[in-house]
Scaffold this active site. Structure first.
Site, PDB file in Angstrom:
ATOM      1  N   ARG A  45     -65.798  25.311 -28.330  1.00  0.00           N
ATOM      2  CA  ARG A  45     -64.701  25.539 -29.274  1.00  0.00           C
ATOM      3  C   ARG A  45     -63.434  25.759 -28.450  1.00  0.00           C
ATOM      4  O   ARG A  45     -63.473  25.811 -27.237  1.00  0.00           O
ATOM      5  CB  ARG A  45     -64.998  26.667 -30.277  1.00  0.00           C
ATOM      6  N   GLY A  46     -62.311  25.892 -29.182  1.00  0.00           N
ATOM      7  CA  GLY A  46     -61.022  25.969 -28.483  1.00  0.00           C
ATOM      8  C   GLY A  46     -60.422  24.572 -28.490  1.00  0.00           C
ATOM      9  O   GLY A  46     -61.098  23.594 -28.122  1.00  0.00           O
ATOM     10  N   ALA A  47     -59.155  24.473 -28.902  1.00  0.00           N
ATOM     11  CA  ALA A  47     -58.569  23.153 -29.175  1.00  0.00           C
ATOM     12  C   ALA A  47     -58.690  22.144 -28.019  1.00  0.00           C
ATOM     13  O   ALA A  47     -59.219  21.035 -28.218  1.00  0.00           O
ATOM     14  CB  ALA A  47     -57.113  23.323 -29.603  1.00  0.00           C
ATOM     15  N   ARG A  88     -63.984  19.014 -36.842  1.00  0.00           N
ATOM     16  CA  ARG A  88     -63.135  20.181 -37.156  1.00  0.00           C
ATOM     17  C   ARG A  88     -61.710  19.673 -37.422  1.00  0.00           C
ATOM     18  O   ARG A  88     -61.184  18.897 -36.622  1.00  0.00           O
ATOM     19  CB  ARG A  88     -63.159  21.201 -35.996  1.00  0.00           C
ATOM     20  N   ASP A 238     -53.787  25.768 -31.892  1.00  0.00           N
ATOM     21  CA  ASP A 238     -54.615  24.620 -32.287  1.00  0.00           C
ATOM     22  C   ASP A 238     -53.765  23.427 -32.694  1.00  0.00           C
ATOM     23  O   ASP A 238     -54.201  22.282 -32.610  1.00  0.00           O
ATOM     24  CB  ASP A 238     -55.549  25.007 -33.427  1.00  0.00           C
ATOM     25  N   LYS A 249     -55.846  30.811 -34.266  1.00  0.00           N
ATOM     26  CA  LYS A 249     -56.931  31.604 -34.859  1.00  0.00           C
ATOM     27  C   LYS A 249     -56.424  32.598 -35.901  1.00  0.00           C
ATOM     28  O   LYS A 249     -55.399  33.247 -35.700  1.00  0.00           O
ATOM     29  CB  LYS A 249     -57.667  32.322 -33.715  1.00  0.00           C
TER      30      LYS A 249
HETATM   31  O1  MRU Z   1     -62.291  28.444 -33.855  1.00  0.00           O
HETATM   32  P1  MRU Z   1     -61.970  28.320 -32.404  1.00  0.00           P
HETATM   33  O2  MRU Z   1     -62.702  29.281 -31.547  1.00  0.00           O
HETATM   34  O3  MRU Z   1     -62.091  26.893 -31.932  1.00  0.00           O
HETATM   35  O4  MRU Z   1     -60.424  28.708 -32.328  1.00  0.00           O
HETATM   36  C1  MRU Z   1     -59.811  28.717 -31.077  1.00  0.00           C
HETATM   37  C2  MRU Z   1     -58.406  29.174 -31.102  1.00  0.00           C
HETATM   38  O5  MRU Z   1     -57.852  29.471 -32.139  1.00  0.00           O
HETATM   39  C3  MRU Z   1     -57.659  29.149 -29.804  1.00  0.00           C
HETATM   40  O6  MRU Z   1     -56.723  30.170 -29.750  1.00  0.00           O
HETATM   41  C4  MRU Z   1     -56.939  27.793 -29.669  1.00  0.00           C
HETATM   42  O7  MRU Z   1     -57.820  26.740 -29.896  1.00  0.00           O
HETATM   43  C5  MRU Z   1     -56.311  27.631 -28.342  1.00  0.00           C
HETATM   44  S1  MRU Z   1     -57.495  27.421 -27.080  1.00  0.00           S
HETATM   45  C6  MRU Z   1     -56.711  27.100 -25.619  1.00  0.00           C
END
Ligand code: MRU
Length: 356
Positions: A45-47, A88, A238, A249
């Site tokens: 996970r994480g963009a 997603r 994201d 988030k």
């Molecule tokens: O639902 P997630 O864990 O994928 O959400 C991640 C976030 O909101 C991060 O802050 C965002 O993707 C930036 S990651 C460098």
């Protein structure tokens, strides 16, 4: 560096982020469908990491293709791109990475490449997306560290670290770079209900790096600011709309409003692949609604009574007016973001004072 995701022989291997910090286990994906499932179920996970995983998944899937002619091969490629795009909806890096793969495919096909050569080029592009992401994080860190004073107490939300990228991190990259420059930093990590990315992942990464880390529940952030325990906030994103509105988030918006109230700078660190100039403002950003169970349960224990309605939007939008600056690999954008972001994406120079 943490192996968030990597090629191993004929497979894509990723650390299972659902299991951290209790256990360090790895998921091996041998098909594109397995990679798509890993994205959907938050193994990864994480963009930026989602984008990297999608590109690697497409390359992996096409490597497995038995198609001999380009027509069948093209149909299979399109299907894989659609499958990844359906994982997603909020992180624009996913769609950016799919577009990169489509461009590579189209150029190779138009150039008359064989199926084997196209496979090879797709894999090369996926590796490039991975490696460029690490480099972007390091460059972001170098720019962003200039905004971090010595002895800084930094609040962050969710996990925008090595685990959320191909390595090093965006918001945590800024913190890491400041620490590497010899600055004393202490981090307040919001636990980040309901998936607990802050408590589980950010704290795990920072403790491993020897960075002073304190986990707080999300509802403690305001009090910490009021007591003078926060010098700056840095978070990831994201999707950043053309006007500078930031989707990140759920809970980020609250932190940004609190930071404004207390006169604390609120920084967003994100690569250019997170900036979506096609989306004019935050109201147009699709917000993922995730499964109720993330809210109703912790592990196998139910927290809420049967019958209560549940909401679980995974992201919120912070209006640009609350964002002090956006740190990218190409420099630091300042308001008005409609000008500064467009300039950065174009590779142009920002006006004096906007770039640091
Ligand atoms: O639902 P997630 O864990 O994928 O959400 C991640 C976030 O909101 C991060 O802050 C965002 O993707 C930036 S990651 C460098």
């Amino acid at each position: 560096m943490l192996p968030t995701i990597e090629w191993k022989d004929d497979a894509v291997v990723m650390i299972d982020q659902r299991k951290l910090p209790a256990s360090e286990v790895y998921v091996t994906c041998t098909t594109a469908a397995e990679v798509a499932k890993a994205i959907k179920t938050m193994v990864i996970r994480g963009a930026p990491a989602i984008g990297v995983a999608a590109a690697m998944g497409i390359a992996l899937g096409m490597r497995r293709s038995k198609a001999t002619g380009t027509k069948q091969f093209t149909t299979e490629f399109q299907k894989l791109c659609d499958m990844m795009a359906a994982t997603r909806p909020t992180a624009v890096n996913l769609f950016w990475a799919i577009e990169c793969m489509k461009k590579t495919f189209a150029e190779a096909a138009q150039g008359g490449c064989s199926v084997d050569e196209i496979k090879h080029r797709l894999e090369r592009e996926a590796r490039k997306i991975h490696d460029d992401d690490v480099q972007s994080c390091r460059d972001m860190g170098a720019h962003g560290a200039a905004l971090v004073p010595d002895d800084a107490r930094i609040l962050t939300h969710c996990n925008a670290g090595a685990l959320a990228t191909a390595g090093y991190g965006t918001a945590l990259g800024v913190i890491r770079a400041a620490a590497e420059q010899g600055k004393k930093v202490a981090v307040l990590a919001d636990e980040t209900r309901p998936f607990l990315q802050g408590a589980r992942l950010t704290a795990w990464e920072l403790v491993k790096d020897g960075i002073d880390t304190t986990v707080i529940t999300d509802n403690m952030a305001g009090s910490m600011m009021r007591l003078g325990n926060v010098d700056l906030v840095v978070v990831g994103a994201d999707r950043i709309a053309a006007n500078g509105d930031v989707a990140n988030k759920i809970g980020t918006y609250v932190v940004a409003v609190l930071a404004r109230e207390h006169g604390i700078p609120f920084y967003v660190a994100a690569p250019l692949s997170t900036i979506d100039l096609q989306t004019p403002d935050g109201s147009r950003i699709p917000i993922e609604e995730r499964n109720d169970r993330e809210v109703t349960h912790v592990g196998s224990s139910r927290l809420t009574p049967e019958g209560a309605h549940i909401r679980n939007p995974a992201f919120d939008v912070t209006p640009a007016k609350f964002v002090t600056a956006i740190i990218t690999e190409r420099g630091i954008a300042r308001p008005p973001y409609s000008d500064s972001l467009a300039m950065l994406v174009d590779g142009g120079q920002l006006a004096a004072g906007s770039r640091q």
